[in-house]
Structures are given as C-alpha cells and as structure tokens.
Motif scaffolding. Structure first.
Motif, short mmCIF file in Angstrom:
data_model
loop_
_atom_site.label_atom_id
_atom_site.label_comp_id
_atom_site.label_asym_id
_atom_site.label_seq_id
_atom_site.Cartn_x
_atom_site.Cartn_y
_atom_site.Cartn_z
N ILE A 262 0.94 -1.28 -0.08
CA ILE A 262 -0.15 -0.01 0.05
C ILE A 262 1.07 1.37 0.01
O ILE A 262 0.82 2.12 -0.73
CB ILE A 262 -1.03 0.04 1.10
N ILE B 109 -2.10 10.97 6.62
CA ILE B 109 -3.24 10.12 6.84
C ILE B 109 -2.90 8.67 6.90
O ILE B 109 -3.48 8.06 7.70
CB ILE B 109 -3.89 10.58 5.39
N LEU C 189 -15.27 9.04 12.39
CA LEU C 189 -15.67 8.64 11.22
C LEU C 189 -15.95 7.08 11.41
O LEU C 189 -15.15 6.37 11.83
CB LEU C 189 -14.70 8.82 10.12
N ILE D 162 -16.08 3.36 9.90
CA ILE D 162 -15.59 2.94 9.03
C ILE D 162 -16.62 1.85 8.30
O ILE D 162 -17.13 0.93 9.29
CB ILE D 162 -14.49 2.13 9.15
N SER D 163 -17.22 2.06 7.22
CA SER D 163 -18.03 1.08 6.86
C SER D 163 -17.32 -0.39 6.56
O SER D 163 -16.06 -0.52 5.92
CB SER D 163 -18.65 1.54 5.29
N PRO E 32 -16.21 -3.63 4.86
CA PRO E 32 -16.03 -4.21 3.47
C PRO E 32 -17.15 -5.12 2.93
O PRO E 32 -17.60 -5.94 3.74
CB PRO E 32 -14.73 -5.12 3.56
N ALA F 150 -17.33 5.61 1.60
CA ALA F 150 -17.38 4.16 1.37
C ALA F 150 -17.89 3.82 0.07
O ALA F 150 -17.04 2.82 -0.40
CB ALA F 150 -18.41 3.57 2.52
N LYS G 64 -15.26 4.00 -2.64
CA LYS G 64 -14.15 2.74 -2.65
C LYS G 64 -14.83 1.54 -3.86
O LYS G 64 -14.28 1.21 -4.78
CB LYS G 64 -13.89 2.10 -1.32
N ASP G 65 -16.41 1.42 -3.54
CA ASP G 65 -16.80 0.45 -4.62
C ASP G 65 -16.91 0.89 -5.82
O ASP G 65 -16.68 0.18 -6.84
CB ASP G 65 -18.26 0.46 -3.73
N GLU H 40 -9.35 -3.32 -0.15
CA GLU H 40 -9.99 -3.04 1.17
C GLU H 40 -9.17 -2.66 2.39
O GLU H 40 -9.38 -1.66 3.13
CB GLU H 40 -10.46 -4.78 1.42
N ALA I 4 -6.30 -1.16 2.20
CA ALA I 4 -5.81 0.30 1.84
C ALA I 4 -7.11 1.24 2.18
O ALA I 4 -6.70 2.56 2.93
CB ALA I 4 -5.53 0.47 0.35
N GLU J 66 -9.59 1.10 4.10
CA GLU J 66 -9.66 0.97 5.70
C GLU J 66 -8.67 1.78 6.45
O GLU J 66 -9.20 2.73 7.06
CB GLU J 66 -9.53 -0.43 6.22
N ILE K 54 -9.56 5.47 5.41
CA ILE K 54 -10.49 5.86 6.02
C ILE K 54 -10.33 6.38 7.64
O ILE K 54 -10.82 7.35 7.89
CB ILE K 54 -11.96 5.04 5.74
#
Lengths: 224, 224, 224, 224
Positions: free
Chosen positions: A166, A200, A218, A220-221, A223, B91, B94-95, B195, B197, B199, B202
């Motif tokens: 990453i 970040i 925030l 986190i949604s 996955p 979120a 990302k999708d 994913e 990344a 996470e 965010i």
DNA sequence: CATGAATGAGAGTTCATTCAT
DNA sequence: GATGAATGAACTCTCATTCAT
C-alpha cells in the motif's frame, strides 16, 4: 593493476555519462519516442558507442531503474538497522521515499512504467531477474518495518506485506499522478501531497488515532 | 432524419467494435507492440477502415481511456447526488473505484500509463483536452465528496483536492502495482489489498479513529 | 472465385517482378553487396513492399535457386520418361544442363554459391528443406539415367550416384569457372568447353571408347 | 641488415599468425559472417593490429587464396619438370589436386567462392592482379601437361587449355559439391569421388580407352 | 463505405576501419 | 609496433498511414 583499475573506472564513468544522457532524453521524449541516436547525440557519442556499454536499448533503459532500486535499498537498510522506535522508522520511510523521488524524479516515473508488463516483457531474463529481485527485496524491507510496528502494537494488525504494497502503491501513484498534473500545471506539488498522504496513512495504521476533540468519529463501513 | 440517425448509430457501433478489438490487443501486447494491423485483424476489418473511425493510433488508444473516465464520472455523480451521509459516500467511493477496475481492468491500467507524459505528448489537442477535462471533473467530484465530509467535521480538515489526489493515486498505484505483481504471481489480489488500503485511508482521514483499546497511540512525526 | 483467382495471379506476377529485379541486381553486385533497397529500386517498388512477398532477403535469394531447380527437375523428368536409348539419354543430359544454364545463367551461378554452407546456414528451415529436397531429387534422377546405362552395359559399372555427382560437379565447376574467366575475358565460352567436357566424360564412362586409330591407348594409372 | 632481416621475418610470422586465425574463423563462419574482431580474438591480437598487416578484410581473405595457389604452382612445377611419361604426369596431377585439397580444404572452398565475381569485384587491383596471374599460370602449367600428352598421341587432340579448364572445373566442382553434401551428411567422400572422376576423365581423354570386352561401345552423340 | 496493397520514413543494430595513447 | 575504444555509414526490417479500386 593501476591501469586495470583506471580503465575500469573510466568505463564506469562512460556508462554513467550515457545513463545521464539517456535519462535526460527518456524524460523528455518518453521511452518509445527516444531513439538511440538521440541518446548518442545527447551524450556526445556515436550511436555505435552506446552498444559497447549496453547490449541494447531496453537494457540501457532498465539499467536506469536498477540504479534507483539500489539507492532505495540502501536507504531502507539504513532505516531498518538504525535503533529507532517503529514510529520513527515509519516516519523515516516517508523521507526515504521522498529522497528517492528527488534523487531521480524522471527516472523514477519511467520505472513505474517499466513496472507495467508492457516493457517488462521485452527485457533480457537476466535484467528482468535483477529488477524483480531488487523490487522484492525492497518491498520485503518495507514490510519488515511495519512488522516491528505491529509487534509493538503501535500499528494495527494487518499483513505487513499488504501494508508495504500500500505505501509503495500510494507513493508510485502519487509520483505518477502529480507528474501528469505537472505536465498541465507545471508545479511540483509532490512534497505537499506526499506529506498529507503520509499523515493520513500514519493516522490510518495507528492503533490509536489522535481524535480531533469534540467531533464525532468517522465510522468505517465494513468491506462488502 | 431517421436514416441520418440510423447511420449515426451504425457508425457508433463500428467504433465500439473497433474499440473492443483494440482493447483486447492492447491488453495482450501493450501499446507500442500492438500494430494497427493486429487491431484490424482482431476487429475483422481492414487496416484502412480503422482510419475511417479514428484519426490515428494514439487517438484510438486514448478513446479507450475516455470511455472509462466517462463511466467513472457517471458512477461518481450517482454517489454525490444520492442522499447519503458523508461516511457512506466515502465508503461508496471505494466501491465505485473497484467497479471501475472490474469494468475494464486492462484498459484502466493502460490509462494510468497514458497518464504519463510519454503518451500524452503525442495526442491531438482536442483529445488531450477531452481527457484533461474529464479527469479534472472526476477529481473535482471526488474532492466534493470529501468536502462534505470536512464540512460535517467527520473528515479532517485538509484541502479536499489533496484528498482526492491521494485516493486517486492510491487507487491507480495499487492497480498498476498489483498488476505488475500479477505478471509474476498470476493472482488477482487487488480486491483484498484495496480493502485494507481503504480501511487505513478512512481511519486516517477520520476526525476520530476507532482506537484499539488499551494501546498507546501512534505519534505522527511532524513533516520535516 | 474469379476475383480470388485474379488476385492470386496478380500476386504471383508481383513475386515474379521482384524476383526478376532481384536476379538482375544480385547478378550485378553479388548477394552480400546487394541491398533490399537496390532491389526495390530496380523493381520500381518500395522497400517495404518486398517484405509483403518475401519474408527476408535470404528467402528472396533462395527463391531464385528454387525456380532453377524446379526447371531442372522438369527437364530431367522428360529425359527419363522418354523412350530413348541410354546413350541418347546421357547425351540429352548435356543439353538439359546447358539449357538450364541458358535459362538463368547468373542465378545458376548464385545457386552454386548458395550451395556453400556459408549461405545455407542462414536459411529458414522450410526453405532449406525445399532446396535440399529438390537437389537430392535432381541428383537421384540423373543417377537413374546412368543406372539404365549401366544395366544395358553401355556405361561402366560405377556407383550411379557417384556418376551423378561427377557430372553435376563438372557442370557447376565449369559454369563458375568460365564465369570467373569471363569476368576477365568477357567471352561466354561455356558452350564449347561444355561440349568438350561432355565428349570426354562420355568417352570416359563408355564401356568401349572409340579408339583413335593407330594410336597407343592411354594407360590409366591405378589410384594410389 | 641482420636486424632488417629479423624484422622482416618477424613481420612475416605475424602475417602467418593472422592468416592462420583468419583461416580458422572463415572456415567456421563463412566470409561475410566473420568479423575482423573474430579474427583478432582468434589471433589473440587487437583489431587494429590486423590493419598493420593487411590493408582490409578483403585483402586478408584473398591472401589465403594466394597461399594455396602458390602451393599448387610449386607442386605443378614439380610434375612438369620431373622426367615422367605423359600418362604418369596426368596421374600425378590428380594426386597434386588432392593434396592441395588436403593442404587447406576450407580455404580452398573459400577460394572457389572468391572465384565468383562477387568477391573479386571488391579486391584491390594489385591483389586481383596477383590472383589472376597465379591462376593463369597454374592453368597454363596444367595445359602444358596435357599438351605433352597430345604430342605423344596418348591424349586426344583437343585444345590443351580446354582440357585444363575441364580438370580444374571438375576438381573445384567436386570440392564444393562434396562439401555442401558434407554439410548434410557429415562425411568426407571427396577422395573416392575424385578417384572415380579421374578414372573417367582419363579414360575419356585417352586416345584408346580400355574396352570392357564383349560389350558394345557407347556412341557419342554429336554436339547439337 | 470498405478494402488492403503499397508506401517510405525511420528504427535498432552491426562492424570495418581509424587513431590517440 | 600494438592497442582497443570510438566511430558512423549502412544495413535490414517494421508499421502507421494513404489511396486507387
């Protein structure tokens, strides 16, 4: 013996001279638009001479990347071996990457393109091997840095190799993207963006982030 | 007029047919190794015909990117216009990115290369303009998403454009890098890495990150 | 179908056109000094066009030889199949060889050079195979002619293949040698020398030679 | 003077050393595929040095032929001057030719190629002159041998020069042809074929051939 | 509109030859 | 005399592009 050595040094210097010229021309015109004659002219040599030092155009091109990877590795080794806290090491990582960029910005960009299978496919196996090996080694070293962080619980527990991928991707993506914007806006904004990006990233991998007071976190949604 | 229209539609269909063929060949052989004849053969047309629909090879190549950017824009517009919380929007981002990747993985990769000045330089101003405009628009849309997050204080206060650049770079970096690793290891691991990344990203931009309990926070070293 | 055929014919004509041009230039300048551009100019075509009809320079060169070998084979088949006495057949052989020479003197010479492993080594396996096969077939046909002579006892009993090798060598030797003398003296004396050579050869292989009356026979010294 | 001489000798030895190396490489790779560097490496000298001893590549190549021609001449002179019957002399001729072949098979083959105008054209006039002269002289010597045969009526009355051309052609043809077959079959069959060839040739030029008893003579068809 | 043969500029690369050391 | 790095002209071959049919 002295003669042997001097010859060796001179040969190396010539190689450098050619690589410097190549770097300049590749950067200006891109790889495929650059002709060997362009490079020769830039190096103030004849086309034939280039082939005394590099087997062909691809190898000359790839040699440039090799140098950067070597430089990167040296710097990474320093970071790993120095007695720093994981946090400091990760912070150093950022500096290393930025220095690598400053070392040879244009070649670095070229290297990220070389990463694409397009160019990779036409390389001599030997050189391809060297590049693969050095890349892997560098990534492994980066991963090791994160691993120590994870062990000391200051970094969240994710596969260290993923973390390495990453940062490396983030770095290469920024370099290429800022460069392509620069092609438009003519300003080198990499430094600033990289700072924010790392800030970040570091907050993101920290086991505890510093909350900005009085503000909802925030969420986190998950996955999908 | 009906005839006019039908002609127009047929013309567009032909263009698509060619682009599909081009996509396939570019993906397989890379841009510079692909010949117009390759594409013509794949499209079951003659070389000359390609030039009735595309001014030259570069334009044909760039058109592919254009399609992706258009798709991206549509998806981003959706995200923005839907009545979601900033968190959800991020979120969704990302999708969207992952979907864009799935839409045309290989062309996306090619596009990231196109981003390099190398190819950019040899483009017709018209096409270059279109690409620039679309890119800017997409980035602006992404930035807008972050902006709403900042306004509602769930995202740390950094220039929204910088945040947009960072996700975009992170995304493109991951795509290219995972692809080049795939060239070695033959596995498509983008999803998982993406994913993680996201996470991290965010967590990193959240005003309050979810602390893992009982653990010292990671201290962010100040930018040098 | 008519179109298909016409195209085929035209393609073949082009090939011929190129081969004629090549023949001329190869003859004038020799193989290695001839450039593809020379041939293109002679054929009033562009260099690139040659490559639409011949894979590369070597193949173009070798194609010329192939045509001669084919012509030779046709002529030899005639000789074999006609209801002639062995003596007449052998006599015809001489005429055939001379005709082959007249057919394409310069290409024939080139072919004898091609016979040298030097050029042979750089040929595509397919073409090399074709040439080998045709050569062998021609030699076998010649050998067959001698065989019938031996069976009818008008030719001395020696391995027919050896006899074939000998005429062929004699022929090729004369062609090359007379040509190289011609380079000096500018006269085409092959015909006369070939006549004498065949006269001697025929006397030499006859089971009874016509003695010139009143003269002592030449005693053949035994091989050492 | 002693010094002068020694220098001369040493110079000559160097020339030989180079020629030996050249011979080896030419034989292996053929003329046009051999580079001066190949020869230099084989001779354990530097490329530049070759040019101190030979004006250029062609001259170096041709020098090799010159040596063979000289050797041939010496042997032919022996034959002529020795007090032998014409029959014996002709028999010796065969041995001489075979010895010349054994002396330097590969160079001999190269020489026969040199005979082709191809290479001849690019020779310095001086060297070309030397070669022409030596060739002519050798051929004249051979012709002389036949002449004595004709005078003593043991050889049929044909122009002696034609006879010389014929043996020489027969010889060169066989050498080249057997070599090219060897490239396929890997066996050196020259000796045997040469024997048969000479047997036939000698029978053919004899004023009376040894009839094989009880068999009809072969009727020589008149030249068309 | 579609074709595809023809184009021709230009690429990478080689190698005989030179010349400063 | 010997060197060998450097030269640069010339080669073969490719391929984006055009245009007569």
């Amino acid at each position: 013996m002295g003669i042997q050595e001097r010859k060796e040094r001179e040969r190396e210097r010539r190689r450098q001279q050619i690589m410097v010229a190549a770097k300049r021309v590749f950067s200006e015109k891109g790889f495929s638009k650059t002709t060997m004659e362009d490079i020769a002219r830039q190096a103030e040599l004849s086309p034939g001479t280039l082939y005394l030092y590099f087997k062909n155009k691809d190898e000359l091109y790839a040699s440039l990347s090799l140098r950067i990877l070597q430089y990167l590795q040296i710097r990474l080794d320093h970071v790993v071996s120095e007695p720093l806290s994981p946090e400091k090491k990760i912070a150093s990582l950022k500096d290393v990457l930025y220095d690598v960029y400053c070392f040879e910005p244009l070649i670095l960009i070229n290297m990220f393109h070389l990463q694409s299978s397009e160019t990779l496919k036409n390389l001599s196996p030997r050189l391809l091997g060297q590049i693969k090996q050095l890349s892997r080694k560098a990534l492994a070293t980066i991963a090791r840095i994160f691993e120590t962080g994870i062990r000391s619980k200051v970094v969240i527990d994710r596969p260290p190799f993923a973390l390495a991928d990453i940062v490396w991707s983030l770095f290469s993506g920024l370099v290429v993207w800022e460069n392509s914007k620069q092609f438009i806006s003519n300003k080198d904004r990499l430094k600033e963006t990289l700072e924010v990006a790392f800030e970040i990233f570091i907050r993101g991998i920290g086991t505890t982030a510093t909350p900005e007071p009085g503000i909802e976190p925030l969420k986190i949604s998950e996955p999908a």
